[in-house]
Design an enzyme around this catalytic site. Structure first.
Site, PDB file in Angstrom:
ATOM      1  N   GLU A  82       0.633  -1.144   0.042  1.00 19.57           N
ATOM      2  CA  GLU A  82       0.191  -0.011  -0.177  1.00 19.57           C
ATOM      3  C   GLU A  82       0.879   1.150  -0.023  1.00 19.57           C
ATOM      4  O   GLU A  82       0.696   2.313  -0.673  1.00 19.57           O
ATOM      5  CB  GLU A  82      -0.806   0.081   1.284  1.00 19.57           C
ATOM      6  CG  GLU A  82      -1.696  -1.247   1.357  1.00 19.57           C
ATOM      7  CD  GLU A  82      -1.369  -2.357   2.282  1.00 19.57           C
ATOM      8  OE1 GLU A  82      -2.376  -2.897   2.987  1.00 19.57           O
ATOM      9  OE2 GLU A  82      -0.115  -2.610   1.931  1.00 19.57           O
ATOM     10  N   CYS A 115      -2.480  -3.147   7.204  1.00 12.54           N
ATOM     11  CA  CYS A 115      -2.035  -3.267   8.725  1.00 12.54           C
ATOM     12  C   CYS A 115      -2.362  -2.218   9.527  1.00 12.54           C
ATOM     13  O   CYS A 115      -2.565  -0.928   9.012  1.00 12.54           O
ATOM     14  CB  CYS A 115      -0.536  -3.749   8.755  1.00 12.54           C
ATOM     15  SG  CYS A 115       0.411  -2.366   8.210  1.00 12.54           S
ATOM     16  N   LEU A 158      10.168 -40.959   5.079  1.00  8.48           N
ATOM     17  CA  LEU A 158       9.867 -39.942   5.735  1.00  8.48           C
ATOM     18  C   LEU A 158       8.369 -39.337   5.256  1.00  8.48           C
ATOM     19  O   LEU A 158       7.475 -38.776   5.839  1.00  8.48           O
ATOM     20  CB  LEU A 158      10.747 -38.654   5.522  1.00  8.48           C
ATOM     21  CG  LEU A 158      10.523 -37.365   5.775  1.00  8.48           C
ATOM     22  CD1 LEU A 158      10.132 -37.257   7.429  1.00  8.48           C
ATOM     23  CD2 LEU A 158      11.568 -36.454   5.596  1.00  8.48           C
TER      24      LEU A 158
END
Length: 367
Positions: free
Chosen positions: A52, A75, A300
């Site tokens: 932004e 934010c 794994l």
């Protein structure tokens, strides 16, 4: 003009750096005034302006009265940069469209509320599905505290990853190798089991075009009993490496591994005496690892699937038949006792990598 092209452009900007802004999300922003784009920005990584702020700086005075399209809620907290909500208010932006709320507890709706309190209209939900896909690892880490686990393997048509002798070079073709090396530039950590190290001695580095890049993934070796040689390539190369082990490994071996330049994490063991996979994911998540790429071997991968810890799969299918009852399979472990228990993928895509097929999908949640 429809709003869709503007958000589509913001999503494109975010997608360009997908996986390369860790531990933060990848975000794109576009500023529009009188139906014309007056500024664009994307978050480039830690220490750089947020998307932004970059778009506002590019627009200058044209930002006043403009509409901002951004792929994540602006934010509302001070970090390495000032709050983006405050920047939008100060720039005189009239309206903000964002794809979805930021799950970061420091934001999570507070950015939108701050904008609305300043008289700025907010619209949420545009491009939400794609925005969430771009930041799937970030969102998963915020929700669970663990990295987003991607299982990757290359197998023959009959599901083998090596010949009966153990020779595994190469199952897939050169185009797959190039794709794999580029993929490593977009993940935070890459893990293999100790058997893969002993058999293949891989470097586990990101080398698109066979040239190492500056941002290298953390290389993780799971070695419960301490069998990794101190001169293994996975511990060298001058990039971060972590060996996850248990109390079953010797102190002298741990010291040798640390002397080789790798960190050693002594973790809890599971019922079979192997490194506890949940404990490893918790450790990596606490260290800010968002995406963990698992490249083998079959033991794994099988354990991760058995424990329901895989989020996404990249399966490369090579047009060859290897055969052999003793040739290793791509995925071992306990597996499904009945077909009803087989793990299935959703949102599946298929693409060609030369002669190989790349099948990508997400694990369906088990009921």
């Amino acid at each position: 003009m429809s709003d869709a092209p503007f958000m589509a452009r913001a999503l494109e900007l975010a997608r360009e750096l997908k996986g390369r802004t860790s531990p933060n999300p990848s975000v794109g922003a576009v500023l529009v005034r009188d139906g014309r784009v007056v500024g664009e920005g994307r978050y480039e990584g830690r220490g750089t302006p947020h998307a932004e702020a970059a778009a506002i700086a590019a627009a200058g005075e044209a930002a006043r009265g403009a509409t901002l399209y951004v792929t994540l809620e602006p934010c509302s907290h001070h970090g390495s940069t000032p709050p983006c909500a405050d920047a939008a208010i100060a720039a005189g932006i009239a309206e903000v469209h964002f794809s979805h709320l930021d799950p970061d507890e420091r934001v999570s709706g507070q950015g939108a509320r701050r904008l609305e309190a300043a008289g700025i209209r907010t619209v949420a939900g545009e491009g939400e599905a794609e925005a969430r896909a771009i930041n799937e690892a970030y969102l998963h880490l915020r929700a669970t505290g663990r990295p987003f686990v991607v299982a990757k393997f290359a197998a023959s048509l009959d599901g083998k990853i090596a010949a009966t002798s153990g020779d595994s070079r190469w199952v897939s073709g050169p185009e797959t190798l190039a794709w794999s090396r580029e993929l490593r530039t977009r993940i935070d950590a890459i893990a293999v089991g100790v058997n893969t190290v002993l058999i293949d001695d891989p470097q586990l580095t990101a080398r698109p075009g066979d040239r190492p890049v500056a941002r290298q993934p953390l290389r993780v070796v799971l070695d419960s009993r301490g069998r990794t040689p101190a001169d293994a390539k996975a511990l060298a190369c001058g990039t971060p490496a972590l060996v996850a082990t248990t109390e079953a490994s010797s102190g002298s071996w741990r010291r040798d591994v640390e002397a080789a330049g790798a960190a050693v994490a002594v973790l809890a063991s599971d019922a079979e005496g192997r490194v506890s996979l949940p404990a490893l994911l918790d450790r990596l998540g606490a260290d800010g690892v968002m995406t963990l790429l698992i490249e083998g071997g079959g033991v794994l991968l099988g354990s991760l699937f058995d424990e329901g810890l895989v989020n996404k799969v990249h399966a490369v299918i090579a047009p060859m038949i290897i055969g052999g009852a003793t040739a290793p399979a791509a995925v071992a472990g306990r597996g499904a006792e009945r077909m009803a228990g087989a793990l299935r993928l959703r949102d599946v895509t298929v693409e060609h990598l030369g002669a190989d097929l790349l099948v990508t999908g997400y694990l369906e949640k088990q009921s």
